[in-house]
Design a protein around this motif. Structure first.
Motif, PDB file in Angstrom:
ATOM      1  N   PRO A 117     -26.140 -33.979 -15.906  1.00  0.00           N
ATOM      2  CA  PRO A 117     -27.322 -33.581 -16.342  1.00  0.00           C
ATOM      3  C   PRO A 117     -28.361 -34.650 -15.796  1.00  0.00           C
ATOM      4  O   PRO A 117     -29.604 -34.425 -15.314  1.00  0.00           O
ATOM      5  CB  PRO A 117     -27.404 -33.415 -17.775  1.00  0.00           C
ATOM      6  CG  PRO A 117     -26.056 -33.251 -18.006  1.00  0.00           C
ATOM      7  CD  PRO A 117     -25.206 -33.968 -17.095  1.00  0.00           C
ATOM      8  N   ALA A 118     -27.965 -36.222 -15.808  1.00  0.00           N
ATOM      9  CA  ALA A 118     -28.605 -37.107 -15.338  1.00  0.00           C
ATOM     10  C   ALA A 118     -29.222 -37.132 -13.826  1.00  0.00           C
ATOM     11  O   ALA A 118     -30.282 -37.428 -13.492  1.00  0.00           O
ATOM     12  CB  ALA A 118     -28.336 -38.417 -15.466  1.00  0.00           C
ATOM     13  N   GLN A 119     -28.379 -36.712 -12.895  1.00  0.00           N
ATOM     14  CA  GLN A 119     -28.501 -36.410 -11.701  1.00  0.00           C
ATOM     15  C   GLN A 119     -28.923 -34.967 -11.033  1.00  0.00           C
ATOM     16  O   GLN A 119     -29.132 -34.650 -10.223  1.00  0.00           O
ATOM     17  CB  GLN A 119     -27.384 -36.789 -10.841  1.00  0.00           C
ATOM     18  CG  GLN A 119     -27.165 -38.260 -11.064  1.00  0.00           C
ATOM     19  CD  GLN A 119     -27.840 -39.163 -10.453  1.00  0.00           C
ATOM     20  OE1 GLN A 119     -28.597 -38.838  -9.424  1.00  0.00           O
ATOM     21  NE2 GLN A 119     -28.072 -40.385 -11.139  1.00  0.00           N
ATOM     22  N   GLU A 120     -28.802 -34.131 -12.256  1.00  0.00           N
ATOM     23  CA  GLU A 120     -29.262 -32.776 -12.178  1.00  0.00           C
ATOM     24  C   GLU A 120     -28.418 -32.093 -11.117  1.00  0.00           C
ATOM     25  O   GLU A 120     -28.595 -31.154 -10.173  1.00  0.00           O
ATOM     26  CB  GLU A 120     -30.834 -32.443 -11.639  1.00  0.00           C
ATOM     27  CG  GLU A 120     -31.794 -33.156 -12.588  1.00  0.00           C
ATOM     28  CD  GLU A 120     -33.367 -32.815 -12.237  1.00  0.00           C
ATOM     29  OE1 GLU A 120     -33.725 -32.295 -11.032  1.00  0.00           O
ATOM     30  OE2 GLU A 120     -33.959 -32.904 -13.116  1.00  0.00           O
ATOM     31  N   THR A 121     -27.016 -32.247 -11.219  1.00  0.00           N
ATOM     32  CA  THR A 121     -25.985 -31.656 -10.117  1.00  0.00           C
ATOM     33  C   THR A 121     -25.066 -31.205 -10.958  1.00  0.00           C
ATOM     34  O   THR A 121     -24.863 -31.281 -12.256  1.00  0.00           O
ATOM     35  CB  THR A 121     -25.500 -33.035  -9.295  1.00  0.00           C
ATOM     36  OG1 THR A 121     -24.778 -33.910 -10.173  1.00  0.00           O
ATOM     37  CG2 THR A 121     -26.626 -33.592  -8.406  1.00  0.00           C
ATOM     38  N   PHE A 122     -24.230 -30.125 -10.406  1.00  0.00           N
ATOM     39  CA  PHE A 122     -22.881 -29.554 -10.776  1.00  0.00           C
ATOM     40  C   PHE A 122     -21.972 -29.451  -9.642  1.00  0.00           C
ATOM     41  O   PHE A 122     -22.247 -29.432  -8.512  1.00  0.00           O
ATOM     42  CB  PHE A 122     -23.327 -28.239 -11.470  1.00  0.00           C
ATOM     43  CG  PHE A 122     -23.479 -27.131 -10.495  1.00  0.00           C
ATOM     44  CD1 PHE A 122     -22.405 -26.529  -9.692  1.00  0.00           C
ATOM     45  CD2 PHE A 122     -24.637 -26.880  -9.949  1.00  0.00           C
ATOM     46  CE1 PHE A 122     -22.765 -25.626  -8.909  1.00  0.00           C
ATOM     47  CE2 PHE A 122     -24.898 -25.988  -9.034  1.00  0.00           C
ATOM     48  CZ  PHE A 122     -23.951 -25.224  -8.317  1.00  0.00           C
ATOM     49  N   THR A 123     -20.698 -29.635 -10.099  1.00  0.00           N
ATOM     50  CA  THR A 123     -19.562 -29.886  -8.970  1.00  0.00           C
ATOM     51  C   THR A 123     -18.757 -28.509  -9.245  1.00  0.00           C
ATOM     52  O   THR A 123     -18.375 -28.066 -10.259  1.00  0.00           O
ATOM     53  CB  THR A 123     -18.923 -31.083  -9.065  1.00  0.00           C
ATOM     54  OG1 THR A 123     -19.765 -31.856  -9.001  1.00  0.00           O
ATOM     55  CG2 THR A 123     -17.733 -31.104  -7.972  1.00  0.00           C
ATOM     56  N   LEU A 124     -18.227 -27.907  -7.728  1.00  0.00           N
ATOM     57  CA  LEU A 124     -17.336 -26.735  -7.612  1.00  0.00           C
ATOM     58  C   LEU A 124     -16.285 -27.366  -7.284  1.00  0.00           C
ATOM     59  O   LEU A 124     -16.141 -28.133  -6.388  1.00  0.00           O
ATOM     60  CB  LEU A 124     -18.063 -25.435  -6.928  1.00  0.00           C
ATOM     61  CG  LEU A 124     -19.367 -25.132  -7.639  1.00  0.00           C
ATOM     62  CD1 LEU A 124     -19.563 -23.934  -6.397  1.00  0.00           C
ATOM     63  CD2 LEU A 124     -19.221 -24.535  -8.940  1.00  0.00           C
ATOM     64  N   PHE A 125     -15.168 -26.866  -7.578  1.00  0.00           N
ATOM     65  CA  PHE A 125     -13.745 -26.813  -6.917  1.00  0.00           C
ATOM     66  C   PHE A 125     -13.393 -25.710  -6.359  1.00  0.00           C
ATOM     67  O   PHE A 125     -13.301 -24.416  -7.098  1.00  0.00           O
ATOM     68  CB  PHE A 125     -12.734 -27.224  -7.990  1.00  0.00           C
ATOM     69  CG  PHE A 125     -11.182 -27.324  -7.595  1.00  0.00           C
ATOM     70  CD1 PHE A 125     -10.908 -28.084  -6.688  1.00  0.00           C
ATOM     71  CD2 PHE A 125     -10.108 -26.697  -7.978  1.00  0.00           C
ATOM     72  CE1 PHE A 125      -9.652 -28.178  -5.925  1.00  0.00           C
ATOM     73  CE2 PHE A 125      -8.931 -26.527  -7.740  1.00  0.00           C
ATOM     74  CZ  PHE A 125      -8.566 -27.409  -6.694  1.00  0.00           C
ATOM     75  N   VAL A 126     -13.434 -25.741  -4.615  1.00  0.00           N
ATOM     76  CA  VAL A 126     -13.155 -24.609  -4.187  1.00  0.00           C
ATOM     77  C   VAL A 126     -12.165 -24.685  -3.313  1.00  0.00           C
ATOM     78  O   VAL A 126     -11.583 -25.529  -2.406  1.00  0.00           O
ATOM     79  CB  VAL A 126     -14.620 -24.445  -3.138  1.00  0.00           C
ATOM     80  CG1 VAL A 126     -14.552 -22.865  -2.407  1.00  0.00           C
ATOM     81  CG2 VAL A 126     -15.970 -24.433  -4.104  1.00  0.00           C
ATOM     82  N   LYS A 127     -11.643 -23.544  -3.064  1.00  0.00           N
ATOM     83  CA  LYS A 127     -10.516 -23.074  -2.097  1.00  0.00           C
ATOM     84  C   LYS A 127     -10.843 -22.277  -1.010  1.00  0.00           C
ATOM     85  O   LYS A 127     -11.321 -21.274  -1.229  1.00  0.00           O
ATOM     86  CB  LYS A 127      -9.189 -22.572  -2.823  1.00  0.00           C
ATOM     87  CG  LYS A 127      -8.165 -22.266  -1.888  1.00  0.00           C
ATOM     88  CD  LYS A 127      -6.740 -21.791  -2.748  1.00  0.00           C
ATOM     89  CE  LYS A 127      -5.569 -21.660  -1.756  1.00  0.00           C
ATOM     90  NZ  LYS A 127      -4.321 -21.194  -2.380  1.00  0.00           N
TER      91      LYS A 127
END
Length: 288
Positions: free
Chosen positions: A66-76
């Motif tokens: 939330p502090a960086q306003e980012t989310f991460t995905l794990f993608v194949k």
């Protein structure tokens, strides 16, 4: 509590990390998803802003900042949509709608969370594991794949403090066999209450649901049918669900009423009714 409305944004790729083979970690800037997402929710996303590919694809949220306003995905990278995302470079943009769906139900204090992942079905469990650790709740991840190459997040999850039991079908890493084998052994030795969570291939999730039903344990599964819109309009992701007081099963949209469901309420392929309904009716097959 009313769930926040999902936000439709053109989002930049902030970071791209290859994990070997077809696996990637992709971090995007999307303030609403970073701030509001819960473990088990997902986003609908596609690379670029053109008409190709025509549809966004659903991906579970691996983690948020939330502090960086980012989310991460794990993608194949296995299809047109996922390959397009994994080919992006930092600064490229994607179309993203999120956060979407119904999240996991947290365990009660003192209840051990047993997370069962098959392959890239591990994605929501990093997010869930982080929340459980912050809350001081016990958790153990059973992480299965065909080979060692299918467990690219193992070292990272362990380094973050999550207890992980690796399992591979070919025995190249951890225990050899199916991920449900050490899970069943752990259930037989568990000294206290547990709650099960599963995400991965349908056969694996059904096996987890059977183990839970045979021991009268609560379990949730994250279903992954084909999705076109993510908001319940196209009806492409319907699954069969039946409560214990419902005489017939009904179709439910996995995107809006899932993707997380009570495992006992799912009517699995080949079944005529849910285990919850069979148990309520006193059927001999209610706990098998």
């Amino acid at each position: 509590m009313i769930a926040p409305m999902p936000a439709n944004r053109t989002v930049p790729l902030v970071h791209r990390e290859g994990l070997g083979g077809p696996y990637f970690l992709l971090t995007f800037r999307h303030a609403e998803t970073a701030r509001e997402a819960r473990p088990g929710q997902f986003v609908m996303i596609k690379a670029g802003v053109s008409a190709e590919p025509p549809l966004r694809r659903p991906f579970s949220i691996l983690s948020v900042d939330p502090a960086q306003e980012t989310f991460t995905l794990f993608v194949k990278a296995i299809g047109q949509g996922s390959r397009g995302l994994c080919a992006m470079a930092p600064g490229d943009v994607a179309l993203c709608l999120g956060p979407l769906g119904h999240p996991f139900t947290p365990p009660s204090p003192g209840v051990e969370a047993l997370l069962v992942a098959g392959g890239y079905g591990v994605a929501p469990f990093r997010f869930l594991g982080e929340e459980l650790q912050r809350a001081g709740l016990p958790a153990r991840l059973f992480y299965g794949g065909r080979t060692a190459a299918d467990l690219p997040l193992l070292d990272r999850l362990r380094a973050e403090g999550l207890s992980v039991v690796p399992v591979t079908e070919d025995g190249s890493l951890g225990e050899r066999g199916l991920v449900t084998t050490p899970l069943e052994a752990h259930l037989g030795a568990a000294a206290g209450p547990v709650r099960l969570y599963a995400c991965g291939p349908d056969a694996m999730m059904r096996a987890v649901a059977r183990l839970a039903a045979s021991r009268d344990l609560p379990a949730e599964v994250s279903l992954d049918p084909w999705m076109g819109c993510g908001i319940g309009t196209c009806l492409g992701c319907v699954v069969r669900v039946q409560g214990e007081d419902e005489p017939r099963w009904k179709y439910r949209c996995a995107c809006t009423e899932g993707p997380v469901f009570d495992a006992a309420r799912v009517v699995w392929p080949g079944d005529d009714e849910s285990r919850a309904r069979r148990a309520a009716a006193g059927s001999p097959g209610g706990t098998r």
